[in-house]
Scaffold this motif. Structure first.
Motif, short mmCIF file in Angstrom:
data_model
loop_
_atom_site.label_atom_id
_atom_site.label_comp_id
_atom_site.label_asym_id
_atom_site.label_seq_id
_atom_site.Cartn_x
_atom_site.Cartn_y
_atom_site.Cartn_z
N LYS A 146 -28.33 55.43 -27.93
CA LYS A 146 -29.71 55.26 -27.47
C LYS A 146 -30.47 54.50 -28.54
CE LYS A 146 -33.75 58.26 -26.72
NZ LYS A 146 -34.16 59.67 -26.50
N ILE A 147 -31.03 53.32 -28.19
CA ILE A 147 -31.80 52.54 -29.18
C ILE A 147 -33.29 52.58 -28.85
CG2 ILE A 147 -29.86 51.03 -29.75
CD1 ILE A 147 -31.27 48.82 -28.09
N SER A 148 -33.62 53.03 -27.62
CA SER A 148 -35.04 53.14 -27.29
C SER A 148 -35.21 54.12 -26.13
CB SER A 148 -35.61 51.77 -26.90
OG SER A 148 -35.16 51.40 -25.62
N ASP A 149 -36.44 54.50 -25.89
CA ASP A 149 -36.71 55.41 -24.77
C ASP A 149 -38.03 54.99 -24.13
OD1 ASP A 149 -36.40 59.07 -24.48
OD2 ASP A 149 -36.63 57.49 -22.98
N GLY A 150 -38.28 55.46 -22.94
CA GLY A 150 -39.56 55.20 -22.30
C GLY A 150 -39.70 53.77 -21.80
N ILE A 197 -34.22 48.27 -22.97
CA ILE A 197 -33.77 47.84 -24.30
C ILE A 197 -34.15 46.39 -24.60
CG2 ILE A 197 -31.89 49.52 -24.41
CD1 ILE A 197 -29.91 47.28 -23.84
N GLY A 198 -34.47 45.63 -23.56
CA GLY A 198 -34.83 44.22 -23.76
C GLY A 198 -36.10 44.07 -24.59
N ARG A 227 -21.51 46.48 -26.17
CA ARG A 227 -21.88 46.25 -24.77
C ARG A 227 -23.37 46.58 -24.57
NH1 ARG A 227 -18.59 45.88 -20.37
NH2 ARG A 227 -16.82 46.82 -21.48
N LEU A 228 -24.03 45.76 -23.77
CA LEU A 228 -25.42 46.06 -23.39
C LEU A 228 -25.36 46.80 -22.06
CD1 LEU A 228 -27.09 42.60 -24.19
CD2 LEU A 228 -27.10 44.67 -25.60
N SER A 229 -26.11 47.87 -21.93
CA SER A 229 -26.03 48.65 -20.69
C SER A 229 -26.77 47.91 -19.57
CB SER A 229 -26.61 50.04 -20.89
OG SER A 229 -27.94 49.94 -21.32
N SER A 230 -28.06 47.97 -19.55
CA SER A 230 -28.83 47.35 -18.48
C SER A 230 -29.99 46.57 -19.08
CB SER A 230 -29.36 48.45 -17.56
OG SER A 230 -30.11 47.89 -16.53
N LEU A 231 -30.25 45.38 -18.55
CA LEU A 231 -31.35 44.55 -19.07
C LEU A 231 -32.24 44.14 -17.92
CD1 LEU A 231 -30.14 41.80 -21.62
CD2 LEU A 231 -31.59 43.79 -22.05
N GLU A 232 -33.54 44.23 -18.10
CA GLU A 232 -34.44 43.72 -17.08
C GLU A 232 -34.30 42.20 -17.05
OE1 GLU A 232 -35.26 46.98 -15.40
OE2 GLU A 232 -36.57 45.33 -14.87
N PRO A 233 -34.19 41.60 -15.84
CA PRO A 233 -33.90 40.16 -15.76
C PRO A 233 -34.89 39.28 -16.52
CG PRO A 233 -34.46 41.09 -13.60
CD PRO A 233 -34.29 42.22 -14.51
N GLN A 234 -36.15 39.69 -16.57
CA GLN A 234 -37.16 38.82 -17.19
C GLN A 234 -37.00 38.73 -18.70
OE1 GLN A 234 -37.75 41.76 -15.89
NE2 GLN A 234 -39.13 42.94 -17.18
N VAL A 235 -36.16 39.61 -19.29
CA VAL A 235 -35.99 39.54 -20.76
C VAL A 235 -34.68 38.84 -21.14
CG1 VAL A 235 -37.34 41.63 -21.16
CG2 VAL A 235 -34.83 41.77 -20.94
N VAL A 236 -33.94 38.32 -20.15
CA VAL A 236 -32.70 37.61 -20.49
C VAL A 236 -33.05 36.22 -21.00
CG1 VAL A 236 -30.45 36.81 -19.66
CG2 VAL A 236 -31.42 38.93 -18.77
N SER A 237 -33.34 36.15 -22.29
CA SER A 237 -33.80 34.89 -22.89
C SER A 237 -32.61 33.99 -23.20
CB SER A 237 -34.48 35.23 -24.23
OG SER A 237 -33.52 35.87 -25.06
N ASP A 238 -32.91 32.73 -23.47
CA ASP A 238 -31.83 31.80 -23.87
C ASP A 238 -31.16 32.31 -25.13
OD1 ASP A 238 -33.71 28.85 -22.78
OD2 ASP A 238 -32.48 30.35 -21.71
N ASP A 239 -31.96 32.95 -26.00
CA ASP A 239 -31.39 33.52 -27.25
C ASP A 239 -30.24 34.47 -26.96
OD1 ASP A 239 -34.35 34.09 -29.33
OD2 ASP A 239 -33.35 32.28 -28.55
#
Ligand code: SF4
Length: 453
Positions: A146-150, A197-198, A227-239
């Motif tokens: 767990k790297i973040s919550d909420g 997490i994004g 591995r990344l679990s789940s990412l909100e699409p709007q935070v999938v940056s080019d980086d």
């Protein structure tokens, strides 16, 4: 002096990987009180159920699990923790057989609360300073962290910000410490988890984004596979995409991107911070930049006001070639959410047929993703045993399921095997003793994607 009898703890976790991690964190502290872990079906001195409340169905499953234990626990203690407690504490506390309820905001003090409640069961021992992180996941060969919550977003259908509170990040130093602990414990894969997490950052440590954190992890630890679990699409940056492309083998070619709907009208009513064009751009860019990547996503069917045309827009994306599986959820009113006030509810029969159709699309997409890997060398970590053959099931870096060769698996290591054939939603493998030129790395993935607009 005779060693006191080992006390038995049985845990069951419902819901997300974040919950899985939190159960392990609570359970890790029981060791110091001479508790050993047993299977949930076995008899125990204390049963702990970590709950989920994301939908009505999740609440009902929690109640079912609670009454299942209440019937067979005898004098043992039954403790219910987590999101369902946070959303409906009174009701959970009054369920027959429940001895103690602990909400999300008290989870960090769970063992302390239980030992204060039952000093006779826990014993006089004060809680020793066990290692800060979690270094063992009961019967699991891949570790979650767990790297973040909420969450600070307020999607109109979602109860999570209510039960888990605002976004808060762990420190980068803690993340590095915990990963090194997990690597020392023999884990070859760690899955980073949280609600959002994004939006990770730790300004004090000069870590301005999730990509910065990923770079720090690869630089400061010997973790073989992240591995990344789940990412909100709007935070999938080019980086992030460049980082994944630039670290083949160490960063899993896998992303779970909640889509929720393919219709702009529904996405706007859901208060999702992207539209269908942006979602399509993200998944097509990932597929073209990172061959072999597996992309999955959550979809909600039956959001209030969803029309046939809205649903067709969702199917277009789901079956458009860039998604490999779907987690399909049926919309359910959650108290206090914006969407629950929308009166125009969908007909349950219609919703059920939409659910079936998306599940069918998902099954076909997943089979295609697996068949594309036949003839490739894949790297997998074993997860559980196949009852019939006794062989181990494994998970590849791009989240494909593979039946490992005889005698391979049962540990936390990465195994490289040759994907010989495909049986629907899994690969059958044999030892990788093939010469280089007739085997290909599992990089091609799905051959082509049809551009959808
Ligand atoms: S991003 Fe939206 S769906 Fe996800 S936890 Fe936050 S509010 Fe819920």
């Amino acid at each position: 002096m005779k060693k006191p009898k080992m006390k038995k703890l049985a845990t069951h976790t419902l819901g997300c990987r974040l919950n899985q991690f939190e159960t392990e964190k609570i359970a890790a502290r029981f060791e110091a009180y001479d508790f050993g872990r047993v299977e949930f079906a076995e008899s125990a001195d204390l049963y702990l159920i970590n709950t989920c409340t994301v939908t009505h169905k999740a609440d009902a499953t929690c109640r079912q699990m609670i009454s299942n234990v209440a019937r067979r626990k005898g004098d043992a203690k039954l403790v219910v923790v987590g999101c369902y407690v946070e959303s409906d504490r009174q009701r959970v506390a009054e369920l027959p057989g429940v001895d103690l309820v602990i909400g999300n905001r008290e989870k960090n003090r769970a063992t302390e609360l239980m030992s204060n409640h039952w000093p006779e069961l826990f014993g006089e021992k004060s809680e020793p300073s066990c290692a800060a992180g979690v270094s063992d996941f009961y019967q699991r060969s891949r570790a979650w962290l767990k790297i973040s919550d909420g969450c600070n977003q307020r999607c109109s259908f979602c109860i999570i910000p209510t039960v888990r509170g605002p976004l808060r990040n762990n420190s980068a130093a803690n993340v590095i410490r915990d990963i090194n602990q997990l690597v020392a414990a023999g884990y070859h894969e760690v899955v980073l988890t949280g609600v959002h997490i994004g939006h990770f950052k730790d300004s004090k440590a000069g870590v301005g984004s999730l990509t910065d954190l990923l770079a720090l992890i690869l630089a400061e630890t010997d973790l073989p596979r992240l591995r990344l679990s789940s990412l909100e699409p709007q935070v999938v940056s080019d980086d992030i995409v460049e980082f994944m492309v630039g670290n083949p083998g160490r960063v899993c070619r896998y992303l779970h991107l909640p889509m929720q709907s393919g219709s702009d009208a529904v996405l706007s009513a859901m208060r999702r911070p992207y539209d269908r064009t942006r979602y399509i751009e993200v998944i097509e860019n990932l597929k073209s930049s990172l061959p072999g990547i597996t992309i999955g996503g959550d979809v909600i069917v039956g959001f209030p006001g969803e029309t046939d045309e809205d649903f067709e827009r969702t199917c277009e994306i789901a079956d458009g070639g860039s998604m490999d599986y779907l987690h399909v959820f049926t919309y359910s009113d959650r108290s206090g959410t914006g969407a629950s006030a929308i009166t125009e509810k969908c007909d349950p029969k219609l919703v059920a047929s939409r659910h079936r159709r998306l599940r069918k699309i998902s099954k076909a997409r997943l089979a295609k993703a697996h068949s594309a890997a036949v003839g490739a060398v894949v790297s997998a970590i074993s997860e559980n045993r196949d009852e019939e053959t006794g062989r181990w099931w494994g998970v590849t870096d791009n989240y494909l399921r593979v039946l490992l060769p005889e005698g391979v698996g049962g540990d936390r290591r990465i195994h490289t095997v040759f994907a010989e054939s495909c049986e629907g939603d899994y690969l059958v493998s044999k030892p990788n003793d093939t010469t280089r030129d007739n085997a290909r790395d599992n990089i091609d993935g799905i051959a082509s994607t049809t551009a959808i607009r």
